[in-house]
Design an enzyme around this catalytic site. Structure first.
Site, PDB file in Angstrom:
ATOM      1  N   ASP A 188      10.479  -6.533  -3.549  1.00  0.00           N
ATOM      2  CA  ASP A 188       9.245  -6.918  -2.852  1.00  0.00           C
ATOM      3  C   ASP A 188       9.037  -8.418  -3.009  1.00  0.00           C
ATOM      4  OD1 ASP A 188       6.450  -5.150  -1.964  1.00  0.00           O
ATOM      5  OD2 ASP A 188       6.301  -7.318  -2.289  1.00  0.00           O
TER       6      ASP A 188
ATOM      7  N   PHE B 288       0.825  -1.224   0.000  1.00  0.00           N
ATOM      8  CA  PHE B 288       0.000   0.000   0.000  1.00  0.00           C
ATOM      9  C   PHE B 288       0.858   1.273   0.000  1.00  0.00           C
ATOM     10  CE2 PHE B 288      -2.247   2.788   3.334  1.00  0.00           C
ATOM     11  CZ  PHE B 288      -2.809   3.623   2.377  1.00  0.00           C
TER      12      PHE B 288
ATOM     13  N   LYS C 269       7.658  -4.508  15.087  1.00  0.00           N
ATOM     14  CA  LYS C 269       8.116  -3.233  14.529  1.00  0.00           C
ATOM     15  C   LYS C 269       9.025  -2.510  15.543  1.00  0.00           C
ATOM     16  CE  LYS C 269       7.267  -1.420  11.143  1.00  0.00           C
ATOM     17  NZ  LYS C 269       7.885  -1.481   9.779  1.00  0.00           N
TER      18      LYS C 269
ATOM     19  N   TYR D 282       2.395  -7.553  16.069  1.00  0.00           N
ATOM     20  CA  TYR D 282       2.824  -6.618  15.012  1.00  0.00           C
ATOM     21  C   TYR D 282       3.658  -5.484  15.587  1.00  0.00           C
ATOM     22  CZ  TYR D 282       2.531  -2.538  11.923  1.00  0.00           C
ATOM     23  OH  TYR D 282       2.835  -1.411  11.190  1.00  0.00           O
ATOM     24  N   SER D 283       3.095  -4.776  16.590  1.00  0.00           N
ATOM     25  CA  SER D 283       3.819  -3.597  17.077  1.00  0.00           C
ATOM     26  C   SER D 283       5.105  -3.991  17.788  1.00  0.00           C
ATOM     27  CB  SER D 283       2.924  -2.717  17.953  1.00  0.00           C
ATOM     28  OG  SER D 283       2.345  -3.447  18.995  1.00  0.00           O
TER      29      SER D 283
ATOM     30  N   THR E 251       5.911   2.671  12.675  1.00  0.00           N
ATOM     31  CA  THR E 251       4.533   2.976  13.052  1.00  0.00           C
ATOM     32  C   THR E 251       4.450   3.631  14.431  1.00  0.00           C
ATOM     33  OG1 THR E 251       2.493   1.835  13.721  1.00  0.00           O
ATOM     34  CG2 THR E 251       4.466   0.543  13.798  1.00  0.00           C
ATOM     35  N   ASP E 252       3.334   4.337  14.673  1.00  0.00           N
ATOM     36  CA  ASP E 252       3.100   4.879  16.017  1.00  0.00           C
ATOM     37  C   ASP E 252       2.732   3.779  17.015  1.00  0.00           C
ATOM     38  OD1 ASP E 252       0.551   4.306  15.034  1.00  0.00           O
ATOM     39  OD2 ASP E 252      -0.306   6.277  15.463  1.00  0.00           O
ATOM     40  N   GLU E 253       2.399   2.577  16.499  1.00  0.00           N
ATOM     41  CA  GLU E 253       1.920   1.521  17.403  1.00  0.00           C
ATOM     42  C   GLU E 253       3.010   1.034  18.355  1.00  0.00           C
ATOM     43  OE1 GLU E 253      -0.757  -1.314  15.613  1.00  0.00           O
ATOM     44  OE2 GLU E 253      -1.266   0.067  14.000  1.00  0.00           O
TER      45      GLU E 253
HETATM   46  P1  NAD Z   1       1.465  -3.625   3.253  1.00  0.00           P
HETATM   47  O1  NAD Z   1       1.188  -4.852   4.066  1.00  0.00           O
HETATM   48  O2  NAD Z   1       0.377  -3.065   2.392  1.00  0.00           O
HETATM   49  O3  NAD Z   1       2.718  -3.892   2.277  1.00  0.00           O
HETATM   50  C1  NAD Z   1       3.880  -4.544   2.710  1.00  0.00           C
HETATM   51  C2  NAD Z   1       4.696  -4.902   1.478  1.00  0.00           C
HETATM   52  O4  NAD Z   1       5.901  -5.555   1.926  1.00  0.00           O
HETATM   53  C3  NAD Z   1       4.001  -5.879   0.534  1.00  0.00           C
HETATM   54  O5  NAD Z   1       4.166  -5.451  -0.795  1.00  0.00           O
HETATM   55  C4  NAD Z   1       4.713  -7.186   0.777  1.00  0.00           C
HETATM   56  O6  NAD Z   1       4.719  -8.044  -0.367  1.00  0.00           O
HETATM   57  C5  NAD Z   1       6.105  -6.719   1.139  1.00  0.00           C
HETATM   58  N1  NAD Z   1       6.854  -7.693   1.947  1.00  0.00           N
HETATM   59  C6  NAD Z   1       6.393  -8.382   3.041  1.00  0.00           C
HETATM   60  N2  NAD Z   1       7.358  -9.181   3.520  1.00  0.00           N
HETATM   61  C7  NAD Z   1       8.462  -8.988   2.730  1.00  0.00           C
HETATM   62  C8  NAD Z   1       9.764  -9.522   2.725  1.00  0.00           C
HETATM   63  N3  NAD Z   1      10.151 -10.419   3.622  1.00  0.00           N
HETATM   64  N4  NAD Z   1      10.638  -9.092   1.779  1.00  0.00           N
HETATM   65  C9  NAD Z   1      10.248  -8.176   0.836  1.00  0.00           C
HETATM   66  N5  NAD Z   1       9.011  -7.664   0.783  1.00  0.00           N
HETATM   67  C10 NAD Z   1       8.132  -8.051   1.727  1.00  0.00           C
HETATM   68  O7  NAD Z   1       1.995  -2.550   4.289  1.00  0.00           O
HETATM   69  P2  NAD Z   1       1.831  -0.967   4.273  1.00  0.00           P
HETATM   70  O8  NAD Z   1       0.558  -0.605   4.931  1.00  0.00           O
HETATM   71  O9  NAD Z   1       2.140  -0.469   2.923  1.00  0.00           O
HETATM   72  O10 NAD Z   1       3.005  -0.563   5.277  1.00  0.00           O
HETATM   73  C11 NAD Z   1       4.334  -0.309   4.793  1.00  0.00           C
HETATM   74  C12 NAD Z   1       5.229   0.018   5.973  1.00  0.00           C
HETATM   75  O11 NAD Z   1       4.711   1.154   6.659  1.00  0.00           O
HETATM   76  C13 NAD Z   1       5.302  -1.092   7.012  1.00  0.00           C
HETATM   77  O12 NAD Z   1       6.625  -1.159   7.477  1.00  0.00           O
HETATM   78  C14 NAD Z   1       4.360  -0.646   8.118  1.00  0.00           C
HETATM   79  O13 NAD Z   1       4.771  -1.147   9.368  1.00  0.00           O
HETATM   80  C15 NAD Z   1       4.521   0.857   8.038  1.00  0.00           C
HETATM   81  N6  NAD Z   1       3.349   1.639   8.471  1.00  0.00           N
HETATM   82  C16 NAD Z   1       2.104   1.370   7.985  1.00  0.00           C
HETATM   83  C17 NAD Z   1       1.025   2.154   8.386  1.00  0.00           C
HETATM   84  C18 NAD Z   1      -0.365   1.923   7.836  1.00  0.00           C
HETATM   85  O14 NAD Z   1      -1.320   2.566   8.305  1.00  0.00           O
HETATM   86  N7  NAD Z   1      -0.556   1.067   6.860  1.00  0.00           N
HETATM   87  C19 NAD Z   1       1.213   3.198   9.295  1.00  0.00           C
HETATM   88  C20 NAD Z   1       2.519   3.445   9.774  1.00  0.00           C
HETATM   89  C21 NAD Z   1       3.579   2.666   9.348  1.00  0.00           C
HETATM   90  P1  TYD Z   2      -6.701  -1.420  11.136  1.00  0.00           P
HETATM   91  O1  TYD Z   2      -7.064  -0.799   9.830  1.00  0.00           O
HETATM   92  O2  TYD Z   2      -6.529  -2.912  11.200  1.00  0.00           O
HETATM   93  O3  TYD Z   2      -5.394  -0.654  11.666  1.00  0.00           O
HETATM   94  P2  TYD Z   2      -4.663  -0.747  13.126  1.00  0.00           P
HETATM   95  O4  TYD Z   2      -5.210  -1.857  13.913  1.00  0.00           O
HETATM   96  O5  TYD Z   2      -3.234  -0.984  12.732  1.00  0.00           O
HETATM   97  O6  TYD Z   2      -4.894   0.585  13.758  1.00  0.00           O
HETATM   98  O7  TYD Z   2      -7.809  -1.015  12.187  1.00  0.00           O
HETATM   99  C1  TYD Z   2      -8.113   0.343  12.467  1.00  0.00           C
HETATM  100  C2  TYD Z   2      -9.103   0.352  13.602  1.00  0.00           C
HETATM  101  O8  TYD Z   2     -10.333  -0.231  13.138  1.00  0.00           O
HETATM  102  C3  TYD Z   2      -8.661  -0.489  14.798  1.00  0.00           C
HETATM  103  O9  TYD Z   2      -9.082   0.163  15.992  1.00  0.00           O
HETATM  104  C4  TYD Z   2      -9.399  -1.796  14.617  1.00  0.00           C
HETATM  105  C5  TYD Z   2     -10.690  -1.364  13.923  1.00  0.00           C
HETATM  106  N1  TYD Z   2     -11.308  -2.379  13.012  1.00  0.00           N
HETATM  107  C6  TYD Z   2     -12.652  -2.686  13.137  1.00  0.00           C
HETATM  108  O10 TYD Z   2     -13.369  -2.147  14.005  1.00  0.00           O
HETATM  109  N2  TYD Z   2     -13.186  -3.599  12.262  1.00  0.00           N
HETATM  110  C7  TYD Z   2     -12.444  -4.216  11.305  1.00  0.00           C
HETATM  111  O11 TYD Z   2     -12.993  -5.085  10.565  1.00  0.00           O
HETATM  112  C8  TYD Z   2     -11.050  -3.884  11.184  1.00  0.00           C
HETATM  113  C9  TYD Z   2     -10.179  -4.536  10.150  1.00  0.00           C
HETATM  114  C10 TYD Z   2     -10.523  -2.942  12.066  1.00  0.00           C
END
Ligand code: NAD
Ligand code: TYD
Length: 357
Positions: free
Chosen positions: A32, A11, A163, A159-160, A133-135
């Site tokens: 990736d 993403f 990270k 997860y957190s 992440t902030d988590e």
């Molecule tokens: P995502 O799950 O959508 O994408 C992760 C990508 O990493 C995928 O394309 C996957 O194929 C690739 N990947 C997984 N394992 C791998 C490996 N071993 N080697 C190479 N590639 C690999 O995640 P995202 O939401 O795009 O998050 C990206 C980064 O940002 C992560 O490090 C996540 O912790 C961090 N982050 C995400 C959020 C959020 O809200 N989504 C917020 C803060 C930080």
């Molecule tokens: P999520 O998108 O999984 O992000 P994170 O847990 O990393 O913050 O979830 C965002 C918030 O939404 C979290 O408080 C969990 C809640 N949630 C639901 O209530 N229903 C759902 O089906 C999902 C996936 C998340």
């Protein structure tokens, strides 16, 4: 000169690569593994762009990393690759340990030996930017101040925790070996190309499919939502001018309880794609069993990055969520392609045990 991005088919990574190539001439090597969360389709707009090369592989594969680094000689690495979904980490933490901790370790080690052998001038300008992440900071009470960069790490989910471990490794590689690192800790992102296991795209997809919109617990858990394009611009700022060894919190100044987010999605869909029976999508909302250990509130104090690097989010939530819902309405085929059989299996695993509350 080029940059190496890991996890650039996910993403945020895909949004970053697309955004980078719109703003820079510098090519991108995109490593990736293409797990369930990584999709070639997300990079379709770059199909004819010679400045982008996707390499399918694992950040834990040291031999591959050594080859890529010596072949391409990047001036920076931006590490997005991770397992990223909290619910999946509860059902199966091992992939999180392998990629987020061991994978980051192997990447740091490969990077260290590459960086140590660089000529002095290139050594000085090289950067390893770790996206986190902030988590890692844990959960806030309603009256607590938002997370600053000096909050202690108190991760609560597999997860957190994974990270947080990776952030510690990155910090240690700087302090011990001098590796020129930067770390960003960002709040919840939303926007185009987010895999529909996360709240906003899942609720949107379920609404359109006439399915229940599952709200964990009482729906009053708070997240600080940031438009993905703003996250990308913040990373570019930190990469350009961030101080070595520092961490930067990135957030949207936009705290919202989950139930409000879901109401907003329903209201936008009512306007843009009304239900055939004329009823509101809000009728599909279903309160379900809570996530174990569900963090109550995240909030980012993003004053450091504003003060030191002049970055603030450009998108308001009202405009960002409207753009996002429009994107999902216009890209139904992307949603269908990424939600394969394996996705449906995950939905069964995660939601069959959550009877309505
Ligand atoms: P995502 O799950 O959508 O994408 C992760 C990508 O990493 C995928 O394309 C996957 O194929 C690739 N990947 C997984 N394992 C791998 C490996 N071993 N080697 C190479 N590639 C690999 O995640 P995202 O939401 O795009 O998050 C990206 C980064 O940002 C992560 O490090 C996540 O912790 C961090 N982050 C995400 C959020 C959020 O809200 N989504 C917020 C803060 C930080
Ligand atoms: P999520 O998108 O999984 O992000 P994170 O847990 O990393 O913050 O979830 C965002 C918030 O939404 C979290 O408080 C969990 C809640 N949630 C639901 O209530 N229903 C759902 O089906 C999902 C996936 C998340």
């Amino acid at each position: 000169m080029l940059i190496l991005v890991t996890g650039g088919a996910g993403f945020i990574g895909a949004n970053f690569v697309i955004d980078w190539l719109e703003n820079h001439d510098e090519p991108v090597i995109n490593l990736d593994k293409l797990t369930y969360a990584g999709n070639r389709d997300s990079l379709a707009s770059l199909a004819n762009n010679s400045k982008h090369q996707l390499v399918v592989g694992d950040i834990g594969d040291r031999a591959l990393l050594d080859t890529l680094l010596s072949q391409h000689r990047p001036r920076a690495i931006i590490n997005f690759a991770a397992e990223s979904h909290v619910d999946r980490s509860i059902h199966g933490p091992i992939d999180f340990i392998n990629t987020n901790i061991l994978g980051t370790f192997h990447l740091l080690e490969a990077c260290r030996s590459y960086w140590q052998a660089l000529p002095a001038a290139k050594k000085d300008t090289f950067r390893f930017l770790h996206v986190s992440t902030d988590e890692v900071y844990g959960s806030l009470e309603a009256s607590d101040a938002a997370f600053t960069e000096s909050n202690p790490f108190q991760p609560n989910s597999p997860y957190s925790a994974s990270k947080a471990a990776s952030d510690h490794l990155v910090r240690a590689w700087h302090h011990t070996y001098g590796l020129p690192v930067l770390t960003t800790n960002c709040s919840n992102n939303y926007g185009p190309l987010q895999f529909p296991e996360k709240l906003i795209p899942l609720v949107t997809a379920n609404a359109l499919a006439g399915k229940p919109l599952p709200i964990y617990g009482d729906g009053m858990n708070v997240r600080d939502w940031l438009y993905v394009g703003d996250h990308c611009s913040a990373i570019r700022r930190v990469l350009a001018d961030g101080k070595l060894g520092e961490t930067y919190n990135i957030g949207g100044w936009n705290e919202q309880p989950n139930i409000d987010i879901v109401h907003m999605i329903c209201d936008l869909l009512d306007e843009m794609r009304p239900r055939v029976d004329g009823a509101s999508y809000r009728q599909q909302i279903t309160f379900v069993k809570d996530r174990p250990g569900h963090d109550r509130r995240y909030a980012i104090d993003a004053r450091k990055i504003e003060r030191e690097l002049g970055w603030r989010p450009a998108e308001t939530f009202a405009s960002g969520i409207r753009k996002t819902i429009s994107w999902y309405l216009e890209h139904q085929e992307w949603v269908e392609r990424v939600t394969s059989g394996a996705y449906r299996q995950w939905i069964d695993t995660n939601y069959s045990e959550r009877t309505s509350a």
